[in-house]
Scaffold this motif. Structure first.
Motif, PDB file in Angstrom:
ATOM      1  N   PRO A 264      10.139  21.144 -11.096  1.00 28.76           N
ATOM      2  CA  PRO A 264      10.363  21.306 -12.533  1.00 28.76           C
ATOM      3  C   PRO A 264      11.313  20.289 -13.143  1.00 28.76           C
ATOM      4  O   PRO A 264      11.273  20.062 -14.355  1.00 28.76           O
ATOM      5  N   SER A 265      12.161  19.669 -12.337  1.00 26.08           N
ATOM      6  CA  SER A 265      13.084  18.650 -12.850  1.00 26.08           C
ATOM      7  C   SER A 265      12.564  17.237 -12.625  1.00 26.08           C
ATOM      8  O   SER A 265      13.288  16.269 -12.836  1.00 26.08           O
ATOM      9  N   GLY A 266      11.314  17.123 -12.209  1.00 30.46           N
ATOM     10  CA  GLY A 266      10.726  15.815 -11.951  1.00 30.46           C
ATOM     11  C   GLY A 266      10.299  15.106 -13.222  1.00 30.46           C
ATOM     12  O   GLY A 266      10.527  15.588 -14.338  1.00 30.46           O
TER      13      GLY A 266
ATOM     14  N   TYR B  14       3.162  28.621 -17.675  1.00 32.95           N
ATOM     15  CA  TYR B  14       2.637  28.189 -16.378  1.00 32.95           C
ATOM     16  C   TYR B  14       1.117  28.161 -16.443  1.00 32.95           C
ATOM     17  O   TYR B  14       0.471  29.139 -16.845  1.00 32.95           O
ATOM     18  N   VAL B  15       0.547  27.019 -16.066  1.00 36.24           N
ATOM     19  CA  VAL B  15      -0.902  26.825 -16.151  1.00 36.24           C
ATOM     20  C   VAL B  15      -1.414  26.300 -14.824  1.00 36.24           C
ATOM     21  O   VAL B  15      -0.657  25.729 -14.024  1.00 36.24           O
ATOM     22  N   ASP B  16      -2.712  26.466 -14.581  1.00 36.96           N
ATOM     23  CA  ASP B  16      -3.349  25.986 -13.352  1.00 36.96           C
ATOM     24  C   ASP B  16      -4.442  24.973 -13.682  1.00 36.96           C
ATOM     25  O   ASP B  16      -5.109  25.105 -14.697  1.00 36.96           O
TER      26      ASP B  16
ATOM     27  N   SER C  32       4.558  18.132 -19.405  1.00 34.03           N
ATOM     28  CA  SER C  32       4.081  18.830 -18.216  1.00 34.03           C
ATOM     29  C   SER C  32       4.784  18.295 -16.982  1.00 34.03           C
ATOM     30  O   SER C  32       5.024  17.085 -16.874  1.00 34.03           O
ATOM     31  N   VAL C  33       5.139  19.209 -16.069  1.00 35.51           N
ATOM     32  CA  VAL C  33       5.679  18.833 -14.768  1.00 35.51           C
ATOM     33  C   VAL C  33       5.059  19.748 -13.715  1.00 35.51           C
ATOM     34  O   VAL C  33       4.633  20.872 -14.029  1.00 35.51           O
TER      35      VAL C  33
ATOM     36  N   ARG D  42      -0.956  23.776 -10.125  1.00 37.86           N
ATOM     37  CA  ARG D  42       0.026  24.633 -10.800  1.00 37.86           C
ATOM     38  C   ARG D  42       1.089  23.774 -11.476  1.00 37.86           C
ATOM     39  O   ARG D  42       1.767  22.980 -10.835  1.00 37.86           O
ATOM     40  N   ARG D  43       1.228  23.924 -12.786  1.00 41.08           N
ATOM     41  CA  ARG D  43       2.198  23.150 -13.547  1.00 41.08           C
ATOM     42  C   ARG D  43       2.871  24.041 -14.582  1.00 41.08           C
ATOM     43  O   ARG D  43       2.397  25.142 -14.872  1.00 41.08           O
TER      44      ARG D  43
END
Length: 340
Positions: free
Chosen positions: A81-83, A338-340, A75-76, A57-58
Motif C-alpha cells: 500500500p505504500s508503494g 479494494y478491487v480485484d 491505485s497500488v 488485488r489492489r
C-alpha cells in the motif's frame, strides 16, 4: 506614429508580459509539484491506466499528496500500500467501488461558487451517469454487486461532531438510473412503531449482498440509531442505538461503526466498535483516537479508515475483533476501495 500603432504596440507588449508571467507561474508550480513529490517519505506517483477490475488485488483511493496528481484516484497493490502509485487523472473528493462500478463525488467549479456532483463510473473510470449533490460530499458507497450506489452530503453544517447539521443520503440504481434523492422518502419503523419527525437525518449507507438490504445511520431527537433499510419495501427499521457511519462486513454479520463515548471532547467524541447483528454484542476496537470516517473492510479480519495527516489524511488499519493495535497503512490517502 499614429495613435492606432501606439495602441497595437501597447497591447502586444501587455500580451507578451502576460505570457511571461503565466509561464513563470506554471514553471514555479511544476517545480513546487516536483519538490513536494521528492520530499522524504512522499509517495512516488506516475500517470497510467487504472481499472476497477483485473490486475489482481489492489486498493484505489484519493491521493492527498500535493503535486500534479492531488485529489486524483490512484491505485497500488493491496500487498504494497505504500508503494508507487498509478494516477488515473480522475479527481474525486469521496470515492468507493465494487464489482467494476465506482461512485465519485466531485466538485464542479463555478464562477461564483462550487457545486457538487455524484458520478457513476464504469470499470475503466468512464462516466456512465451523474447526479447533482445538494451539499458538501461526505460519504460514498457501492453495493457488493455494483447495482446500487449511495452518497451523503451536508446540506447544513459541515461536521458530525455537533448537533447543528443536516444531511441528505441518496441511493441510485446504477442499472436503471432510478434515483431516491433522500431516504426521508422511506417509511420509518422505530421501536416497532411507525415514526415521523421533522428533525430526521440519515447518512452513511452500507449495502448487503442481496441487492435489497442496506444499513444507515438515522438521527432524531438528539440520538443516533442503526437502521436496516429495505430497497423494495422502502422501509427503515431501527436496530441499535448510538451507531454512526456503519460498514457491513463481507459476510453480512457484523457492522463496524463509530460510537459516541461519554467524557470525550465535543469535537472528537467517537470510538470505533464492531456490532454483532445477531446478538447485539459490541466490541471496542484497539484505536484510542477519535475517528470520523466510514470504515472499509479490507477483509473479514481487518478494517481501514482515515485519520488526519500531514497532507490532510492518512490511512490506518485495526483488527476487527478488538485485539492488537492500530497501524498506519499509507500516507496522503483518503476514501479507499479494494478491487480485484
Amino acid at each position: 506614429m499614429t495613435l492606432r500603432s501606439r495602441v497595437l504596440i501597447l497591447v502586444s507588449a501587455l500580451a507578451v508580459l502576460a505570457g511571461v508571467a503565466a509561464a513563470s507561474v506554471l514553471h514555479a508550480s511544476a517545480r513546487a509539484d516536483r519538490r513536494d513529490q521528492a520530499r522524504p517519505g512522499g509517495p512516488r506517483i506516475t500517470s497510467g491506466r487504472l481499472a476497477l477490475t483485473g490486475g489482481g488485488r489492489r486498493v484505489v483511493f484519493r491521493n492527498m499528496a500535493w503535486g500534479p496528481h492531488r485529489d486524483e484516484l490512484v491505485s497500488v497493490p493491496a500487498a504494497d500500500p505504500s508503494g508507487p502509485r498509478t494516477a488515473s487523472g480522475v479527481k474525486c473528493l469521496r470515492f468507493h467501488a465494487a464489482s467494476g462500478t465506482g461512485v465519485c463525488l466531485r466538485a464542479v467549479h463555478g464562477p461564483v461558487q462550487d457545486t457538487y456532483r455524484a458520478v457513476i463510473l464504469d470499470a475503466r473510470l468512464r462516466e456512465r451517469a451523474h447526479y447533482d449533490v445538494p451539499g458538501v460530499p461526505s460519504r460514498a458507497r457501492v453495493s457488493p454487486s455494483g447495482r446500487f450506489a449511495s452518497w451523503t452530503a451536508f446540506v447544513g453544517g459541515d461536521s458530525y461532531a455537533g448537533t447543528a447539521f443536516s444531511t441528505r443520503a441518496a441511493i441510485v440504481d446504477t442499472r436503471t438510473g432510478r434515483l431516491t434523492p433522500t431516504l426521508e422518502a422511506y417509511r420509518i419503523v422505530k421501536d416497532g412503531r411507525p415514526y415521523r419527525a421533522a428533525d430526521v437525518n440519515f447518512w452513511g449507507v452500507t449495502f448487503a449482498a442481496d441487492d435489497r438490504t442496506f444499513y444507515a445511520t438515522m438521527a432524531t431527537g438528539g440520538s443516533t440509531y442503526l437502521v436496516r433499510g429495505d430497497l423494495r419495501a422502502r422501509t427503515l427499521t431501527t436496530l441499535h442505538a448510538n451507531v454512526e457511519c456503519p460498514s457491513l462486513s463481507p459476510d453480512g454479520t457484523r457492522i463496524a461503526y463509530k460510537k459516541r463515548v461519554q467524557g470525550a471532547p465535543e469535537d472528537a467524541p467517537w470510538h470505533l466498535y464492531v456490532l454483532e447483528l445477531r446478538t447485539g454484542h459490541e466490541t471496542a476496537l484497539a484505536e484510542p483516537r477519535s475517528v470520523d470516517d466510514q470504515l472499509v473492510w479490507r477483509d473479514a479480519r481487518t478494517l481501514v479508515y482515515a485519520l488526519p495527516g500531514d497532507y490532510g489524511a492518512d490511512l490506518y488499519t485495526v483488527p476487527a475483533d478488538g485485539t492488537g493495535t492500530a497501524h498506519r497503512l499509507t500516507g496522503a490517502a483518503l476514501s479507499p476501495a479494494y478491487v480485484d
